[in-house]
Design a protein around this motif. Structure first.
Motif, PDB file in Angstrom:
ATOM      1  N   VAL A  18       0.857  -1.193   0.000  1.00 50.35           N
ATOM      2  CA  VAL A  18       0.000   0.000   0.000  1.00 50.35           C
ATOM      3  C   VAL A  18       0.888   1.237   0.000  1.00 50.35           C
ATOM      4  N   ASP A  19       0.633   2.116  -0.959  1.00 50.03           N
ATOM      5  CA  ASP A  19       1.423   3.342  -1.079  1.00 50.03           C
ATOM      6  C   ASP A  19       0.548   4.523  -0.666  1.00 50.03           C
ATOM      7  N   ALA A  20       0.706   4.972   0.568  1.00 51.59           N
ATOM      8  CA  ALA A  20      -0.093   6.107   1.051  1.00 51.59           C
ATOM      9  C   ALA A  20       0.759   6.923   2.006  1.00 51.59           C
ATOM     10  N   ASP A  21       0.455   8.226   2.127  1.00 56.28           N
ATOM     11  CA  ASP A  21       1.234   9.088   3.025  1.00 56.28           C
ATOM     12  C   ASP A  21       0.799   8.890   4.477  1.00 56.28           C
ATOM     13  N   LEU A  22      -0.509   8.749   4.634  1.00 59.37           N
ATOM     14  CA  LEU A  22      -1.086   8.666   5.981  1.00 59.37           C
ATOM     15  C   LEU A  22      -2.231   7.670   5.959  1.00 59.37           C
ATOM     16  N   ALA A  23      -2.604   7.209   7.134  1.00 60.60           N
ATOM     17  CA  ALA A  23      -3.802   6.355   7.200  1.00 60.60           C
ATOM     18  C   ALA A  23      -4.405   6.461   8.586  1.00 60.60           C
ATOM     19  N   LEU A  24      -5.707   6.210   8.640  1.00 58.31           N
ATOM     20  CA  LEU A  24      -6.354   6.045   9.941  1.00 58.31           C
ATOM     21  C   LEU A  24      -6.431   4.545  10.166  1.00 58.31           C
ATOM     22  N   TYR A  25      -5.779   4.089  11.222  1.00 53.91           N
ATOM     23  CA  TYR A  25      -5.816   2.665  11.552  1.00 53.91           C
ATOM     24  C   TYR A  25      -7.007   2.424  12.472  1.00 53.91           C
ATOM     25  N   VAL A  26      -7.863   1.473  12.107  1.00 48.06           N
ATOM     26  CA  VAL A  26      -9.059   1.170  12.913  1.00 48.06           C
ATOM     27  C   VAL A  26      -8.989  -0.307  13.290  1.00 48.06           C
TER      28      VAL A  26
END
Ligand SMILES: Cc1cc2nc3c(=O)[nH]c(=O)nc-3n(C[C@H](O)[C@H](O)[C@H](O)COP(=O)(O)OP(=O)(O)OC[C@H]3O[C@@H](n4cnc5c(N)ncnc54)[C@H](O)[C@@H]3O)c2cc1C
Length: 269
Positions: free
Chosen positions: A130-138
């Motif tokens: 996964v190529d993303a700058d930020l994420a919300l981990y749930v």
């Protein structure tokens, strides 16, 4: 004559039947127009056990989602229904940080634990592809076998001697001085009358029509169609979490997301 007739054997009708069976000895008839249970929306969805982070604070949806999630995990564990509390990532670009923060804040207000914003390094650690700058981990989101869940509800209901009428459609309803009389059309086009004290409308996409028959006011339905694509077997076991974008506000949808199933196959939709 039944105490209760439930119209619709989707996940809602079946779970209500299970709950009634646990609490009362009432006679229950479940009427379903298809040839078995779970042929409607309940077998055409993402099978995600939602966390409740999206919903308006103090709304019924927020509180039911939170309580329902806990109940589903417990029920699945004790009844050997396949589920996976795999957690979910809502991925974003740097410029979308404010939207992630709003969701994070809403999660806190809704009392949902194990939710935090993570950076690129942690995303890569959790999901190499996964190529993303930020994420919300749930952490508390997961997946369930919707059919497994419905089969378990159905079995519970059957042990309480509930009756099922498949290939039977409720086509009319009359309110009596006490209770209701329903008109039920079977597969041969014959109409049968059944009376009952209570009717529970769990008829999914037809719930507005059934409500009209029962003389009830009902909000108009807003339809949403889901399309899913299964990725080839080389993608099996590649992802460990559900992967979502930020919700699509214009469409009022959660956006095209990646889910997993019992065989670790990947679905996009
Ligand atoms: C694309 C999509 C993705 C979704 N993803 C998720 C998700 O990941 N997680 C989640 O929790 N929820 C999800 N949902 C929502 C979830 O699928 C539904 O809330 C749930 O399945 C509704 O169940 P139900 O029993 O009300 O409806 P249904 O499963 O449709 O059951 C209603 C039943 O009533 C029967 N019926 C209708 N009219 C009559 C009649 N007159 N007489 C007799 N029988 C009748 C139908 O045949 C049907 O079997 C999603 C929904 C969609 C559309």
């Amino acid at each position: 004559m039944y105490n209760i007739v439930i119209i619709g054997a989707g996940v809602i009708g079946l779970s209500i039947a299970k709950a009634i069976g646990e609490r009362t000895n009432d006679s229950v008839l479940i009427v379903e127009k298809e040839d078995s249970y779970g042929r409607g929306i309940s077998s055409r969805n993402s099978e995600v056990i939602h966390s409740g982070i999206y919903y308006e604070p103090d709304s019924l949806k927020a509180s039911y989602c939170k309580r329902g999630r806990e109940l589903i995990y417990d029920f699945c564990s004790t009844n050997h229904v396949w589920m996976n509390k795999c957690g979910k990532l809502i991925v974003a670009k740097t410029h979308q940080i404010e939207d992630l923060e709003v969701l994070n804040e809403n999660a806190k207000i809704n009392g949902i634990r194990d939710v935090r914003i993570i950076d690129k390094k942690e995303i890569q650690h959790l999901e190499q592809n996964v190529d993303a700058d930020l994420a919300l981990y749930v952490g508390c989101a997961g997946i369930v076998s919707a059919h497994g869940l419905m089969t378990a509800f159905f079995k519970h209901s059957q042990t309480n001697d509930h009756d099922y009428l498949f290939k039977s459609r409720v086509v009319g309803a009359k309110q009596l001085s006490e209770g209701y009389e329903l008109e039920i059309e079977n597969a041969n086009g014959e109409i049968e009358q059944v009376s009952c004290d209570w009717v529970i409308n769990a008829s999914g996409l037809e719930s507005d029509l059934v409500a009209q028959m029962l003389g009830e006011n009902f909000p108009s339905l807003k339809y949403s169609k889901g399309c899913y694509f299964k990725l080839g077997s080389k993608w099996r076991n590649v992802f460990k979490h559900l992967i979502y974008p930020l919700p699509d506000k214009a469409l009022g949808s959660l956006g095209i997301h990646l889910t997993l199933d019992e065989t670790q196959s990947v679905k996009l939709g």
